[in-house]
Design a protein around this motif. Structure first.
Motif, PDB file in Angstrom:
ATOM      1  N   ARG A 145       0.809  -1.224   0.000  1.00 25.10           N
ATOM      2  CA  ARG A 145       0.000   0.000   0.000  1.00 25.10           C
ATOM      3  C   ARG A 145       0.842   1.274   0.000  1.00 25.10           C
ATOM      4  NH1 ARG A 145      -3.982  -0.368   4.843  1.00 25.10           N
ATOM      5  NH2 ARG A 145      -4.706   1.537   3.829  1.00 25.10           N
ATOM      6  N   HIS A 146       2.110   1.163  -0.388  1.00 23.92           N
ATOM      7  CA  HIS A 146       2.981   2.339  -0.291  1.00 23.92           C
ATOM      8  C   HIS A 146       2.468   3.506  -1.129  1.00 23.92           C
ATOM      9  CE1 HIS A 146       5.073   2.327  -4.237  1.00 23.92           C
ATOM     10  NE2 HIS A 146       4.684   1.069  -4.226  1.00 23.92           N
ATOM     11  N   ASP A 147       1.771   3.219  -2.247  1.00 20.79           N
ATOM     12  CA  ASP A 147       1.271   4.294  -3.112  1.00 20.79           C
ATOM     13  C   ASP A 147       0.274   5.182  -2.381  1.00 20.79           C
ATOM     14  OD1 ASP A 147       2.797   3.394  -5.187  1.00 20.79           O
ATOM     15  OD2 ASP A 147       1.182   2.269  -6.169  1.00 20.79           O
ATOM     16  N   GLU A 148      -0.452   4.612  -1.454  1.00 27.48           N
ATOM     17  CA  GLU A 148      -1.473   5.375  -0.727  1.00 27.48           C
ATOM     18  C   GLU A 148      -0.850   6.385   0.232  1.00 27.48           C
ATOM     19  OE1 GLU A 148      -4.199   2.717   1.200  1.00 27.48           O
ATOM     20  OE2 GLU A 148      -4.160   1.313  -0.494  1.00 27.48           O
ATOM     21  N   GLY A 150       2.046   8.128  -0.347  1.00 30.14           N
ATOM     22  CA  GLY A 150       2.836   9.162  -1.002  1.00 30.14           C
ATOM     23  C   GLY A 150       4.334   9.035  -0.787  1.00 30.14           C
ATOM     24  N   GLU A 153       9.033   5.889  -4.480  1.00 29.76           N
ATOM     25  CA  GLU A 153       8.946   4.487  -4.873  1.00 29.76           C
ATOM     26  C   GLU A 153      10.077   3.635  -4.295  1.00 29.76           C
ATOM     27  OE1 GLU A 153       8.218   1.892  -8.963  1.00 29.76           O
ATOM     28  OE2 GLU A 153       8.965   3.948  -9.083  1.00 29.76           O
ATOM     29  N   ASP A 156      10.249   1.358  -0.966  1.00 28.97           N
ATOM     30  CA  ASP A 156       9.851  -0.051  -0.925  1.00 28.97           C
ATOM     31  C   ASP A 156      11.026  -0.957  -0.564  1.00 28.97           C
ATOM     32  OD1 ASP A 156       7.243   0.322  -1.498  1.00 28.97           O
ATOM     33  OD2 ASP A 156       7.244  -0.720  -3.425  1.00 28.97           O
TER      34      ASP A 156
END
Length: 201
Positions: A145-148, A150, A153, A156
């Motif tokens: 859920r790292h995209d949620e 902000g 990239e 990760d």
């Protein structure tokens, strides 16, 4: 709580009575200065501090040819010292802590693992496994859920590093529990003398 505190209590307990030089020599033969960051000065400091806390009592060192100078004073565990040793051992085995100090405490605790009854040791290790399973699930969620959140990239990779370290610890812990359940090592409630046992009265 430091690894030094647990190790010093454990060595004094193992000898029954020991002076600073004996404790220092024993820990250096285990290379504890490398894997637990135990410095000679910290050993003497721990002895004096725990004597002041009534966890150790000062006794006159026996004339064994090794005691000299300040080491004419020897130490032995008090009842409170035994309680503290057992408490530190249990906490260091059961509570997950991924800090450098936590790794030192776990290493110190594994050194004295046989001083526990088998079922007690297994129970403490299983408690740590349960905590680490939670950490593993949380870390997986962070990766997925790292995209949620902000985050950049490449962060990760940090989460993946945490996950790999957690999984490696879980593998070792589960293997250790299996070995203990299969009867590996002489534990405190087994026939024979376990490592770290106080001398017979």
């Amino acid at each position: 709580m430091s690894a030094t505190r647990l190790l010093v209590l454990g060595v004094v307990r193992m000898y029954g009575r020991a002076h600073g030089y004996q404790v220092r020599r024993e820990l250096l033969t285990w290379s504890a200065d490398r894997w637990a960051n135990v410095a000679p000065g910290s050993i003497y400091h721990a002895l004096k501090k725990m004597a002041a806390e009534k966890l150790l009592e000062e006794v006159t060192a026996e004339d064994d040819g090794e005691a000299r100078g300040p080491d004419k004073t020897a130490y032995r565990l008090t009842h409170d010292g035994e309680t503290e040793f057992q408490l530190l051992l249990a906490k260091s085995l059961s509570e997950s802590d991924d800090s450098v100090q936590g790794a030192h405490r776990l290493s110190a605790a594994v050194t004295f693992l046989p001083t526990l009854p088998r079922a007690r040791a297994i129970g403490l290790l299983r408690h740590r496994i349960t905590q680490l399973r939670g950490t593993e699930a949380t870390t997986r969620d962070m990766i997925e859920r790292h995209d949620e959140w902000g985050q950049p990239e490449h962060v990760d990779e940090l989460y993946r590093l945490w996950l790999v370290n957690t999984q490696a610890m879980l593998t070792w812990l589960e293997d250790l529990v299996a070995r203990l359940e299969a009867g590996k090592y002489v534990m405190a409630d087994d026939p024979g003398t376990e490592f770290g046992a106080p001398p017979a009265e």
